[in-house]
Design an enzyme around this catalytic site. Structure first.
Site, short mmCIF file in Angstrom:
data_model
loop_
_atom_site.label_atom_id
_atom_site.label_comp_id
_atom_site.label_asym_id
_atom_site.label_seq_id
_atom_site.Cartn_x
_atom_site.Cartn_y
_atom_site.Cartn_z
CE LYS A 121 36.15 38.67 26.26
NZ LYS A 121 35.46 39.93 26.23
CB CYS A 122 40.32 39.18 34.80
SG CYS A 122 41.00 38.68 36.40
N GLY A 123 37.85 38.87 36.79
CA GLY A 123 37.17 39.46 37.92
C GLY A 123 37.87 40.71 38.44
#
Length: 181
Positions: free
Chosen positions: A34-36
Site C-alpha cells: 500500500k505504498c506509492g
C-alpha cells in the site's frame, strides 16, 4: 559474516537460508502493498522474467515499518502480489528492515551499501526527501533503509554491489545488472 550466513522465513512460514542462492545474482528488496512505490512490483517481475534463466533472483521482503503500508498477514501479501502484479519471485515473511529490530540480513546490507542520499534532481527523490525531512527526520540519519522498495544488488560471489533507493525505478538498474552476468 557473508550474505550466505543468514537464515530467513519464507512467506509461507518455512525456514530458508541465503546459502541456497550461492552463485546467483540477487536483488534484495523491501516491499509493501500500500505504498506509492508499490507499482514497482510490476517492473521487478519483468526484470525477474527477463533474467531468471541467467541465474537471477529477486528476493522480496515485505515490511510494515513505513507508514504501516504492509498491514496484512503474510498470506494477504502473497495473494496481493500474485493477483495484482503476477509476482513469481520469492517472497519472505514480513520483516523489519530498519532500527533495532532490523533483520540481521538488512543490518549487513546497509553496512555494505551505505545510504548516499536521494536523487533530488528527480521529482520522486525530491518528494521523498522532503517528506522524510519534515515528518520523519530521524529516518534520514545513518545508513538504514529509508523507505519501501530500497533495493540491494548482489553479485554471484555474494558481494553487495550497489544500493538503490525507493525512488530508483527497477528498470533503471538493467545496465548494472547485465554487467554481473
Amino acid at each position: 559474516m557473508s550474505i550466505y550466513s543468514y537464515e530467513l522465513e519464507t512467506i509461507r512460514g518455512e525456514a530458508a537460508g541465503m546459502e541456497q542462492y550461492k552463485g546467483k545474482v540477487l536483488l534484495v528488496v523491501n516491499t509493501a502493498s500500500k505504498c506509492g512505490f508499490t507499482p514497482q512490483y510490476a517492473d521487478l517481475q519483468k526484470l525477474y522474467e527477463e533474467y531468471k534463466d541467467q541465474g537471477f533472483e529477486i528476493l522480496g521482503f515485505p515490511s510494515n515499518q513505513f507508514g504501516e503500508q504492509e498491514p496484512g498477514a503474510n498470506s494477504d501479501v502473497q495473494s496481493f502480489c500474485q493477483l495484482n502484479h503476477g509476482v513469481t519471485f520469492p517472497l519472505f515473511a514480513k520483516t523489519d528492515v530498519r532500527g533495532e529490530t532490523a533483520h540481521p540480513l538488512f543490518q549487513y546490507l546497509t553496512e555494505e551499501a551505505p545510504f548516499e542520499g536521494f536523487d533530488t534532481s528527480e521529482p520522486s527523490g525530491k518528494m521523498l526527501n522532503a517528506f522524510l525531512s519534515e515528518k520523519l527526520p530521524h529516518f534520514l540519519e545513518g545508513n538504514s533503509v529509508k523507505w519501501n522498495f530500497t533495493k540491494f544488488l548482489i553479485d554471484r560471489d555474494g558481494r553487495v554491489v550497489k544500493r538503490y533507493e525507493s525512488t530508483d525505478e527497477p528498470m533503471s538498474i538493467k545496465s548494472d545488472l547485465e554487467r554481473l552476468f
